[in-house]
Design an enzyme around this catalytic site. Structure first.
Site, PDB file in Angstrom:
ATOM      1  N   GLY A 201      -6.542   3.105   1.029  1.00 15.09           N
ATOM      2  CA  GLY A 201      -6.943   1.800   1.551  1.00 15.09           C
ATOM      3  C   GLY A 201      -5.870   0.772   1.315  1.00 15.09           C
ATOM      4  O   GLY A 201      -4.730   1.106   0.985  1.00 15.09           O
ATOM      5  N   ASN A 202      -6.221  -0.487   1.501  1.00 14.24           N
ATOM      6  CA  ASN A 202      -5.265  -1.568   1.252  1.00 14.24           C
ATOM      7  C   ASN A 202      -6.017  -2.761   0.684  1.00 14.24           C
ATOM      8  O   ASN A 202      -7.243  -2.723   0.546  1.00 14.24           O
ATOM      9  CB  ASN A 202      -4.512  -1.918   2.537  1.00 14.24           C
ATOM     10  CG  ASN A 202      -5.465  -2.343   3.631  1.00 14.24           C
ATOM     11  OD1 ASN A 202      -6.089  -3.380   3.552  1.00 14.24           O
ATOM     12  ND2 ASN A 202      -5.618  -1.500   4.656  1.00 14.24           N
ATOM     13  N   ARG A 203      -5.281  -3.810   0.369  1.00 13.83           N
ATOM     14  CA  ARG A 203      -5.885  -4.922  -0.387  1.00 13.83           C
ATOM     15  C   ARG A 203      -6.449  -6.027   0.489  1.00 13.83           C
ATOM     16  O   ARG A 203      -6.791  -7.091  -0.007  1.00 13.83           O
ATOM     17  CB  ARG A 203      -4.828  -5.516  -1.325  1.00 13.83           C
ATOM     18  CG  ARG A 203      -4.379  -4.529  -2.373  1.00 13.83           C
ATOM     19  CD  ARG A 203      -3.095  -4.995  -3.007  1.00 13.83           C
ATOM     20  NE  ARG A 203      -3.336  -6.074  -3.940  1.00 13.83           N
ATOM     21  CZ  ARG A 203      -3.184  -5.954  -5.256  1.00 13.83           C
ATOM     22  NH1 ARG A 203      -2.807  -4.816  -5.776  1.00 13.83           N
ATOM     23  NH2 ARG A 203      -3.399  -6.973  -6.024  1.00 13.83           N
TER      24      ARG A 203
END
Ligand code: CTP
Length: 400
Positions: A201-203
């Site tokens: 995922g990412n932030r």
């Protein structure tokens, strides 16, 4: 914008100090008009200091400049917070024996009130009838909220929080330049499953995309918001009758939802952070170290969703992409953004600086919007709603 904040005699007046601060911080000119009674709760020096303007309750001050009507005439918005049951009754009757009363009669600007009183007073037929009359006259009734009231009671009657009033006030000031148009906005970050408990995922928090959706709705658009893994807190800002939220998880799901939404949209904004790659296989069993299968994940590339949308877009559709770049040199950042805009075939590319203070997970953002031939057509730094306003301004300019 010129905003008049009327303050009447309720304990919630202390919260209005924060509303005035927020309006000033957002660059508005604010004139506070308290009633005599309001000054028992918060004194005149506080209002003058916080609004940086002279404050009076009386129609007999500054008569040379016809202040009793001039403030109302010059206002772009009048918001009365808190609005007591007494004030609401006075407004209904059109009473004008103080500066707030005359201002409310002299203005043609939108008027909003934030009622604050005990539940019994709010529910009383007189108050309800007055509210109905004001509503019919076009006054915007903000709240009241349901919650703790002075003296330990609880129920409807609580003034909305200053932040909520601020958002509502700005929405009332929004130009209706997207009225009648449908826009599709993606927000959040995709999650690509590795196994039932892990993902790539990412932030991205989704805040900027949600702010873009909220701003578009405030400007009159019908909005399809494709939301990837956004927390309930953040998504709450997209609660609006004109926003249709569609929840997705992976890049593939986001792609399907955006292709569907884009088919009916005049504008597409891809604010979501899409994973460039996904695990080649998502295991349906949890992977373990014991099996020695966690040290390597084979990846396959995801489709570039926005490039695909741009390649098959209907005539006249405007497409906006985003890019988060960590390059600190502004010229280098712009150059890379201009190349990305060309490569993706989009009209506008909003680049934001992704560092510790800006971009992902932060309340503030700073963007430059790159248009044709790499020209910077807009730039904005501030809260994500402020940045959203600048981006929609750029979109509207483009389609004029
Ligand atoms: N995007 C997309 N589909 C993808 C990846 C990205 O639609 N598979 C969109 C994003 O929503 C964003 C824009 O493309 O609007 C830019 O994303 P970015 O990751 O910066 O672009 P990349 O082409 O992946 O470039 P980079 O190699 O710099 O990451």
């Amino acid at each position: 914008m010129n905003i008049v904040v009327g303050v009447t005699g309720g304990i919630a007046a202390y919260k209005t100090v924060q509303l005035v601060r927020l309006l000033i911080k957002a660059g508005h000119e604010v004139t506070v008009i308290p009633t005599e009674d309001a000054l028992r709760f918060v004194g005149l020096p506080t209002w003058e200091a916080i609004s940086r303007n002279t404050v009076t309750t009386s129609v007999h001050d500054d008569v040379a400049r016809v202040r009793h009507v001039a403030l109302g005439q010059a206002a772009d918005l009048v918001i009365v917070a808190p609005a007591t049951a007494n004030t609401i009754a006075r407004m209904t009757a059109g009473l004008a024996d103080d500066l707030l009363g005359t201002t409310l009669l002299a203005t043609t600007a939108p008027v909003a009130i934030a009622p604050a009183m005990h539940t019994e007073m709010w529910r009383h037929p007189s108050t309800q009838a007055n509210i109905e009359i004001l509503r019919e006259r076009g006054v915007h009734i903000l709240g009241p909220g349901d919650g703790e009231l002075t003296g330990g009671d609880s129920g409807p009657g609580r003034m909305l929080e200053p932040e909520e009033l601020f958002d509502e006030a700005l929405a009332l000031l929004a130009p209706q330049d997207l009225a009648g148009r449908t826009v599709a906005v993606s927000a959040g970050g995709t999650r690509e499953p590795i196994d039932p408990v892990r993902f790539l995922g990412n932030r991205s928090s989704g805040r900027q995309g949600v702010a873009l959706a909220a701003e578009a709705a405030a400007r009159g658009a019908r909005v399809i918001l494709v939301a990837a893994n956004i927390s309930g807190d953040v998504l709450a800002a997209a609660k609006h009758p004109q926003i249709d939220v569609r929840l997705v998880g992976t890049a593939a799901e986001l792609g399907d939802a955006m292709r569907d939404a884009a088919a009916s949209a005049a504008v597409v904004v891809m604010a979501a952070a899409v994973a460039d790659y996904r695990p080649a296989r998502a295991s349906d069993q949890k992977l373990t170290k014991e099996e020695g299968v966690l040290d390597r994940i084979d990846l396959v590339e995801n489709d570039d969703i926005v490039a695909g949308l741009a390649a098959s877009r209907p005539d006249g559709q405007v497409i906006v992409a985003f890019a988060a770049e960590t390059l600190t040199d502004p010229a280098a950042r712009r150059e890379r953004a201009a190349r990305k805009r060309e490569r993706k075939g989009v009209d506008l590319l909003a680049v934001n600086r992704a560092d510790a203070e800006h971009g992902f997970e932060n309340a503030d953002n700073a963007v430059e919007v790159i248009g044709d031939r790499g020209v910077v057509v807009a730039s904005a730094a501030g809260s994500k709603p402020e940045v959203a306003r600048a981006i929609w301004d750029a979109v509207v300019n483009l389609s004029q």
